[in-house]
Design a protein around this motif. Structure first.
Motif, mmCIF file in Angstrom:
data_model
loop_
_atom_site.group_PDB
_atom_site.id
_atom_site.type_symbol
_atom_site.label_atom_id
_atom_site.label_comp_id
_atom_site.label_asym_id
_atom_site.label_seq_id
_atom_site.Cartn_x
_atom_site.Cartn_y
_atom_site.Cartn_z
ATOM 1 N N MET A 32 0.837 -1.258 -0.106
ATOM 2 C CA MET A 32 0.163 -0.058 0.163
ATOM 3 C C MET A 32 1.351 1.131 -0.211
ATOM 4 S SD MET A 32 -3.098 -0.595 2.563
ATOM 5 C CE MET A 32 -3.727 -2.188 2.524
ATOM 6 N N GLN A 33 0.452 2.331 -0.411
ATOM 7 C CA GLN A 33 1.094 3.405 -0.919
ATOM 8 C C GLN A 33 0.314 4.070 0.703
ATOM 9 O OE1 GLN A 33 1.827 6.499 -3.690
ATOM 10 N NE2 GLN A 33 3.167 6.428 -3.248
ATOM 11 N N LEU A 34 0.950 5.103 1.478
ATOM 12 C CA LEU A 34 0.216 6.659 1.692
ATOM 13 C C LEU A 34 0.563 7.331 2.155
ATOM 14 C CD1 LEU A 34 -0.476 2.749 3.677
ATOM 15 C CD2 LEU A 34 -1.523 4.154 5.001
ATOM 16 N N ARG A 35 -0.075 8.448 2.552
ATOM 17 C CA ARG A 35 0.901 9.500 2.740
ATOM 18 C C ARG A 35 0.537 9.957 4.351
ATOM 19 N NH1 ARG A 35 -1.285 13.646 5.393
ATOM 20 N NH2 ARG A 35 -3.166 13.385 4.325
ATOM 21 N N GLY A 36 1.657 9.864 5.264
ATOM 22 C CA GLY A 36 2.260 10.157 6.537
ATOM 23 C C GLY A 36 2.110 11.585 6.687
ATOM 24 N N GLY A 37 1.514 12.317 7.026
ATOM 25 C CA GLY A 37 1.888 14.104 7.197
ATOM 26 C C GLY A 37 2.242 14.387 6.524
ATOM 27 N N SER A 38 3.263 14.834 5.760
ATOM 28 C CA SER A 38 4.035 15.401 5.498
ATOM 29 C C SER A 38 4.974 14.504 4.216
ATOM 30 C CB SER A 38 4.867 17.299 5.639
ATOM 31 O OG SER A 38 5.994 16.367 6.695
ATOM 32 N N LEU A 45 -4.972 6.546 2.302
ATOM 33 C CA LEU A 45 -4.016 5.744 2.109
ATOM 34 C C LEU A 45 -4.287 6.218 0.848
ATOM 35 C CD1 LEU A 45 -3.273 2.498 1.289
ATOM 36 C CD2 LEU A 45 -6.555 2.251 1.283
ATOM 37 N N LEU A 46 -3.115 6.553 -0.540
ATOM 38 C CA LEU A 46 -3.221 6.738 -1.872
ATOM 39 C C LEU A 46 -3.555 5.783 -2.532
ATOM 40 C CD1 LEU A 46 -0.373 8.744 -1.059
ATOM 41 C CD2 LEU A 46 -2.177 9.682 -1.545
ATOM 42 N N SER A 47 -2.699 3.949 -2.533
ATOM 43 C CA SER A 47 -2.915 3.114 -3.677
ATOM 44 C C SER A 47 -2.983 2.134 -3.219
ATOM 45 C CB SER A 47 -1.930 3.687 -4.669
ATOM 46 O OG SER A 47 -0.482 3.335 -4.617
ATOM 47 N N LYS A 48 -3.186 0.882 -3.502
ATOM 48 C CA LYS A 48 -2.399 -0.465 -2.812
ATOM 49 C C LYS A 48 -2.487 -1.493 -4.195
ATOM 50 C CE LYS A 48 -7.047 -1.620 -0.573
ATOM 51 N NZ LYS A 48 -7.770 -2.046 0.099
ATOM 52 N N GLY A 49 -2.022 -2.559 -4.182
ATOM 53 C CA GLY A 49 -1.782 -3.530 -5.090
ATOM 54 C C GLY A 49 -0.828 -4.493 -4.821
ATOM 55 N N GLU A 50 -0.329 -3.914 -5.680
ATOM 56 C CA GLU A 50 0.660 -5.162 -6.043
ATOM 57 C C GLU A 50 2.539 -3.932 -6.565
ATOM 58 O OE1 GLU A 50 -0.656 -9.301 -6.417
ATOM 59 O OE2 GLU A 50 -0.232 -8.992 -8.084
#
Length: 370
Positions: A8-14, A361-366
């Motif tokens: 998964m790709q997440l933004r956390g804070g800045s 949450l920005l994206s998820k997958g493989e």
């Protein structure tokens, strides 16, 4: 043939980064690091553009979180729900570092754990204790989850991030001296290093704080101006290398710690203005744990920030103080840190350092590894 790894790709804070379950990565450290480099940059040889990977070509977007159910023994203060290993991909260098942690990425750990089924959300909030594997600290994270669903909308503002979002509360419980072994690893609130007075401090992130004026700077210079000043960068690096030994970190030539902080009087109502070298480029804002360490230097007597000469607007603390809410100014705004502490036999004891972050949450997958 390529290998597919769930992520998964997440933004956390800045910051933002790739989040993995530990079980989905190789157990061998070298092979794991190779996979992370390929995921982020598409090569193990280093590519500053990261054109063949998922990285954003900056240190703030080249971060990785590896998460698992905690194996920390459930004994009192040290109990934890999740283990979090932070990995910094050193942009374009073909290497990674686990010498530090990241408080911004930490804000995304509980949302990731909920989304991936590692923990179950509860109403109205979900709280989890995170074991920060890199440093051994513990952070209690509280996420808004009304009706068991992660809330993303809210009024919390993180400078350096567009818009607002639901607040995520991060209470750092065991970060004092987590990397260097002591809050003031040199044994002094101030040291003179290469002719410059500095405070070496570690409350979750080892940093060296110096007055901007001692480098003939105002302190409000832009990232671009500071990075273009090669003599300044060389002087700061010389101080950093010596500080590494003084802070029990050894030879830090190839390490990303300690971070180097230039401080100056506040300009927008905060307690101190900062410019953070991390360590060779200037942060566009300030890292979470770097802000915590700077804020701590505001309440520790006799540091370069909190000295009796009135350099800062912040007043010298008295033994009656127990809590401080401190606004740390940085190039793209401010960062508020709440610190709970007390003085015992004239020595400061830090009990808790709290910050508010947001995550999404920005994206998820493989991700496909060549």
């Amino acid at each position: 043939m390529q290998t597919a790894i769930p992520f998964m790709q997440l933004r956390g804070g800045s910051s933002k980064g790739l989040f993995f379950k530990a079980e989905d990565l190789p157990t061998d450290k070298n092979e794991r690091n190779r996979c992370l480099l390929l995921a982020m940059e598409g090569t193990t040889e280093g590519d500053p553009r990261q054109i063949d990977g998922l990285g954003g070509a900056t240190s703030l977007t080249s971060k990785v979180a590896i998460v698992s159910k905690s194996i920390t023994p459930e004994v009192g203060y040290r109990s934890a729900d999740l283990d979090y290993l932070f990995v910094q991909v050193v942009v374009g260098k073909g290497k990674v570092s686990t010498a530090q942690t990241c408080g911004n990425i930490l804000a995304g750990i509980v949302p990731f754990a909920i989304e991936s089924g590692m923990i179950e959300a509860t109403h109205p909030v979900t709280s989890a204790r995170i074991n920060i594997v890199n440093t051994g600290g513990i952070c209690e994270v509280v996420v808004q989850t009304p009706n068991g669903q992660i809330e993303t909308q809210g009024n919390a503002k993180v400078d350096g991030v567009p818009g607002t979002a639901a607040p995520i509360i991060c209470n750092y419980l065991e970060t004092v001296g987590s990397t260097c072994g002591a809050l003031l690893p040199t044994g002094h609130a101030k040291d003179v290093i290469e002719g410059v007075e500095a405070t070496c401090i570690d409350n979750g992130m080892p940093i060296v704080i110096m007055r901007a004026r001692d480098f003939d700077l105002i302190g409000n210079e832009t990232k671009e101006v500071l990075e273009a000043n090669e003599p300044l960068r060389q002087q700061i690096e010389a101080i950093r290398l010596k500080a590494g030994h003084l802070m029990n970190l050894g030879d830090v030539k190839d390490q990303t710690i300690p971070k180097m902080c230039l401080m100056s009087p506040p300009e927008k109502g905060g307690v101190v203005n900062t410019r953070m070298f991390i360590p060779h480029v200037v942060h566009e804002a300030i890292g979470v744990l770097a802000a915590v360490s700077v804020a701590t230097a505001c309440v520790v007597p006799d540091t370069v920030i909190n000295d009796k000469r009135g350099v800062m607007s912040y007043k010298l603390n008295t033994p009656n103080d127990r809590h401080s809410s401190l606004s740390i100014e940085h190039p793209s705004g401010e960062f508020t840190v709440n610190i709970e502490y007390e003085f015992v036999d004239s020595q400061i004891v830090i009990h808790k350092s709290g910050v508010i972050r947001t995550a999404r949450l920005l994206s998820k997958g493989e991700v496909f590894i060549p």
